[in-house]
Design a protein around this motif. Structure first.
Motif, PDB file in Angstrom:
ATOM      1  N   MET A 111      -5.488  23.321  89.738  1.00 49.06           N
ATOM      2  CA  MET A 111      -4.717  24.318  88.979  1.00 49.06           C
ATOM      3  C   MET A 111      -3.232  24.179  89.320  1.00 49.06           C
ATOM      4  O   MET A 111      -2.850  24.066  90.467  1.00 49.06           O
ATOM      5  N   SER A 112      -2.406  24.171  88.286  1.00 45.47           N
ATOM      6  CA  SER A 112      -0.967  24.184  88.457  1.00 45.47           C
ATOM      7  C   SER A 112      -0.391  25.030  87.335  1.00 45.47           C
ATOM      8  O   SER A 112      -0.972  25.117  86.255  1.00 45.47           O
ATOM      9  N   PHE A 113       0.755  25.661  87.571  1.00 45.36           N
ATOM     10  CA  PHE A 113       1.294  26.528  86.537  1.00 45.36           C
ATOM     11  C   PHE A 113       2.803  26.641  86.648  1.00 45.36           C
ATOM     12  O   PHE A 113       3.398  26.371  87.689  1.00 45.36           O
ATOM     13  N   ASP A 114       3.404  27.055  85.539  1.00 45.33           N
ATOM     14  CA  ASP A 114       4.830  27.338  85.477  1.00 45.33           C
ATOM     15  C   ASP A 114       5.021  28.817  85.814  1.00 45.33           C
ATOM     16  O   ASP A 114       4.519  29.683  85.081  1.00 45.33           O
ATOM     17  N   LYS A 147       0.549  33.726  83.097  1.00 43.18           N
ATOM     18  CA  LYS A 147      -0.003  35.029  82.740  1.00 43.18           C
ATOM     19  C   LYS A 147      -1.461  35.107  83.183  1.00 43.18           C
ATOM     20  O   LYS A 147      -2.365  34.778  82.422  1.00 43.18           O
ATOM     21  N   PRO A 148      -1.697  35.524  84.435  1.00 41.80           N
ATOM     22  CA  PRO A 148      -3.078  35.649  84.903  1.00 41.80           C
ATOM     23  C   PRO A 148      -3.821  36.724  84.116  1.00 41.80           C
ATOM     24  O   PRO A 148      -3.209  37.644  83.558  1.00 41.80           O
ATOM     25  N   GLU A 149      -5.120  36.605  84.107  1.00 41.87           N
ATOM     26  CA  GLU A 149      -5.948  37.521  83.324  1.00 41.87           C
ATOM     27  C   GLU A 149      -6.282  38.794  84.075  1.00 41.87           C
ATOM     28  O   GLU A 149      -6.447  39.852  83.468  1.00 41.87           O
ATOM     29  N   HIS A 150      -6.369  38.724  85.420  1.00 41.95           N
ATOM     30  CA  HIS A 150      -6.943  39.837  86.172  1.00 41.95           C
ATOM     31  C   HIS A 150      -5.970  40.521  87.127  1.00 41.95           C
ATOM     32  O   HIS A 150      -6.366  41.340  87.934  1.00 41.95           O
ATOM     33  N   PHE A 151      -4.692  40.176  87.075  1.00 47.18           N
ATOM     34  CA  PHE A 151      -3.660  40.886  87.826  1.00 47.18           C
ATOM     35  C   PHE A 151      -2.323  40.631  87.161  1.00 47.18           C
ATOM     36  O   PHE A 151      -2.214  39.808  86.235  1.00 47.18           O
ATOM     37  N   LEU A 152      -1.297  41.348  87.587  1.00 48.88           N
ATOM     38  CA  LEU A 152       0.034  41.208  87.002  1.00 48.88           C
ATOM     39  C   LEU A 152       0.872  40.209  87.798  1.00 48.88           C
ATOM     40  O   LEU A 152       0.767  40.137  89.026  1.00 48.88           O
ATOM     41  N   TRP A 153       1.715  39.488  87.106  1.00 46.56           N
ATOM     42  CA  TRP A 153       2.582  38.472  87.721  1.00 46.56           C
ATOM     43  C   TRP A 153       3.982  38.588  87.138  1.00 46.56           C
ATOM     44  O   TRP A 153       4.143  38.647  85.917  1.00 46.56           O
ATOM     45  N   GLU A 154       4.989  38.624  87.994  1.00 43.64           N
ATOM     46  CA  GLU A 154       6.384  38.563  87.576  1.00 43.64           C
ATOM     47  C   GLU A 154       7.082  37.505  88.431  1.00 43.64           C
ATOM     48  O   GLU A 154       6.693  37.272  89.578  1.00 43.64           O
ATOM     49  N   PHE A 155       8.117  36.911  87.863  1.00 44.77           N
ATOM     50  CA  PHE A 155       8.850  35.882  88.612  1.00 44.77           C
ATOM     51  C   PHE A 155      10.316  35.944  88.251  1.00 44.77           C
ATOM     52  O   PHE A 155      10.687  35.933  87.073  1.00 44.77           O
ATOM     53  N   GLU A 156      11.166  36.023  89.266  1.00 44.58           N
ATOM     54  CA  GLU A 156      12.606  36.046  89.047  1.00 44.58           C
ATOM     55  C   GLU A 156      13.320  35.604  90.318  1.00 44.58           C
ATOM     56  O   GLU A 156      12.991  36.048  91.415  1.00 44.58           O
ATOM     57  N   ASP A 157      14.273  34.708  90.167  1.00 44.44           N
ATOM     58  CA  ASP A 157      15.132  34.264  91.269  1.00 44.44           C
ATOM     59  C   ASP A 157      14.324  33.767  92.473  1.00 44.44           C
ATOM     60  O   ASP A 157      14.652  34.059  93.624  1.00 44.44           O
ATOM     61  N   GLY A 158      13.274  33.022  92.201  1.00 47.22           N
ATOM     62  CA  GLY A 158      12.484  32.438  93.273  1.00 47.22           C
ATOM     63  C   GLY A 158      11.462  33.369  93.890  1.00 47.22           C
ATOM     64  O   GLY A 158      10.714  32.965  94.792  1.00 47.22           O
ATOM     65  N   ALA A 202     -11.281  35.900  92.617  1.00 48.99           N
ATOM     66  CA  ALA A 202     -11.282  34.459  92.346  1.00 48.99           C
ATOM     67  C   ALA A 202      -9.947  33.996  91.779  1.00 48.99           C
ATOM     68  O   ALA A 202      -9.427  32.933  92.164  1.00 48.99           O
ATOM     69  N   GLU A 203      -9.361  34.782  90.878  1.00 50.77           N
ATOM     70  CA  GLU A 203      -8.102  34.363  90.278  1.00 50.77           C
ATOM     71  C   GLU A 203      -6.955  34.432  91.280  1.00 50.77           C
ATOM     72  O   GLU A 203      -6.073  33.565  91.284  1.00 50.77           O
ATOM     73  N   LEU A 204      -6.957  35.440  92.148  1.00 50.77           N
ATOM     74  CA  LEU A 204      -5.958  35.494  93.208  1.00 50.77           C
ATOM     75  C   LEU A 204      -6.093  34.296  94.145  1.00 50.77           C
ATOM     76  O   LEU A 204      -5.102  33.664  94.521  1.00 50.77           O
ATOM     77  N   ARG A 205      -7.321  33.990  94.533  1.00 48.25           N
ATOM     78  CA  ARG A 205      -7.562  32.825  95.399  1.00 48.25           C
ATOM     79  C   ARG A 205      -7.001  31.555  94.771  1.00 48.25           C
ATOM     80  O   ARG A 205      -6.269  30.793  95.404  1.00 48.25           O
ATOM     81  N   ASP A 206      -7.322  31.329  93.499  1.00 50.38           N
ATOM     82  CA  ASP A 206      -6.874  30.109  92.830  1.00 50.38           C
ATOM     83  C   ASP A 206      -5.357  30.080  92.696  1.00 50.38           C
ATOM     84  O   ASP A 206      -4.735  29.016  92.806  1.00 50.38           O
ATOM     85  N   THR A 207      -4.747  31.240  92.471  1.00 50.33           N
ATOM     86  CA  THR A 207      -3.293  31.304  92.320  1.00 50.33           C
ATOM     87  C   THR A 207      -2.586  30.981  93.632  1.00 50.33           C
ATOM     88  O   THR A 207      -1.644  30.170  93.656  1.00 50.33           O
ATOM     89  N   PHE A 208      -3.040  31.589  94.724  1.00 48.06           N
ATOM     90  CA  PHE A 208      -2.385  31.315  96.008  1.00 48.06           C
ATOM     91  C   PHE A 208      -2.627  29.874  96.461  1.00 48.06           C
ATOM     92  O   PHE A 208      -1.758  29.273  97.089  1.00 48.06           O
TER      93      PHE A 208
END
Length: 271
Positions: free
Chosen positions: A1-4, A9-20, A41-47
């Motif tokens: 898994m890799s992402f920008d 946009k994860p399905e099961h939690f909220l994600w925001e990104f700004e200034d690193g 599972a989605e948190l595990r894969d994201t981290f």
């Protein structure tokens, strides 16, 4: 898994990104943000994937709706677990442990901003973060004992004593007793306690401070903090010698030198 991180946009939690800085929030505020099989599972894969997402320099795991997390959802997790056989239960407990491993092993420092209820697995996530900031309204419970389970869940018996000491950790894990923000601050669990309205600003101030630092060197610090748990002193000193020599080859080290000579503040670029 890799992402920008800009478009993720994860399905099961909220994600925001700004200034690193990435911000993660569980998204069931009406139920105090319980975890589900899917969010685990989605948190595990994201981290896990953050190892390869260099744009993210720091992660803030934030509360939502006045609470951090009430832990495993009673209906979506606890109920189904009662009907599982041993192999299915092992799959689940290993998955939850893998979330802790992923948070600890990702190169980015993780800051937990704790407000309201932080209970069960919802207390484990801040526990395994690198830094913890709390509001004056937080209530932390390692309450596995209260539901007939051992306190040794998701690394609690390994990590919690290292933060607050064996005796204090034992009391929390044997009894399910709550830890107040003031206790957490005095015991070294929380790095800071602030008013509820100031929590996110305090967390982001800390995150910005880290994000403006030498990113690669910070990742090496996190790696060594993890790896040296089970090293002898001689092995740890040798590992740190190698890690520091690697950091001395970075441009950030050179930038810091030239800034010092010029009596300027260094601007780090993470390489």
């Amino acid at each position: 898994m890799s992402f920008d991180p800009q478009t993720y946009k994860p399905e099961h939690f909220l994600w925001e990104f700004e200034d690193g800085i990435a911000t993660v929030r569980l998204d069931r505020p009406e139920r105090k943000n319980p975890l589900t099989f899917q969010s685990y599972a989605e948190l595990r894969d994201t981290f896990r994937a953050l190892t390869y997402v260099k744009e993210v320099k720091v992660v803030v795991f934030a509360p939502n709706g006045g609470n951090f997390s009430s832990g495993g959802d009673v209906h979506d997790i606890i109920g189904p677990l009662v009907g599982m056989d041993m192999t299915e239960l092992m799959d689940f407990t290993r998955m939850t442990g893998d979330l802790v491993k992923a948070i600890r092993s990702c190169p980015q420092p993780v800051i937990a901003a704790v407000d309201g209820i932080s209970a069960g697995a919802g207390a484990i996530i801040p526990m395994c973060a690198d830094l913890r900031v709390s509001s004056e309204a937080s209530k932390t419970y390692f309450l596995f004992n209260r539901v007939g389970l051992a306190g040794c869940d998701m690394g609690a018996c390994a990590i919690l004593p290292r933060i607050i000491g064996q005796g204090r950790a034992s009391q929390l894990l044997y009894t399910g007793k709550g830890m107040s923000p003031d206790e957490g601050l005095v015991w070294g669990y929380f790095n800071d306690v602030v008013e509820a309205g100031e929590l996110m600003e305090a967390a982001y101030k800390l995150a910005r401070s880290i994000a403006s630092g030498p990113t690669f060197a910070n990742s090496m610090t996190k790696n060594q903090l993890n790896m040296e748990w089970d090293m002898s002193l001689d092995t740890a000193i040798e590992a740190e010698a190698q890690a520091q020599a690697i950091c001395m080859q970075t441009k950030d080290f050179e930038r810091a030198y030239h800034a010092f000579v010029a009596k300027e503040k260094p601007v780090f670029e993470g390489n």
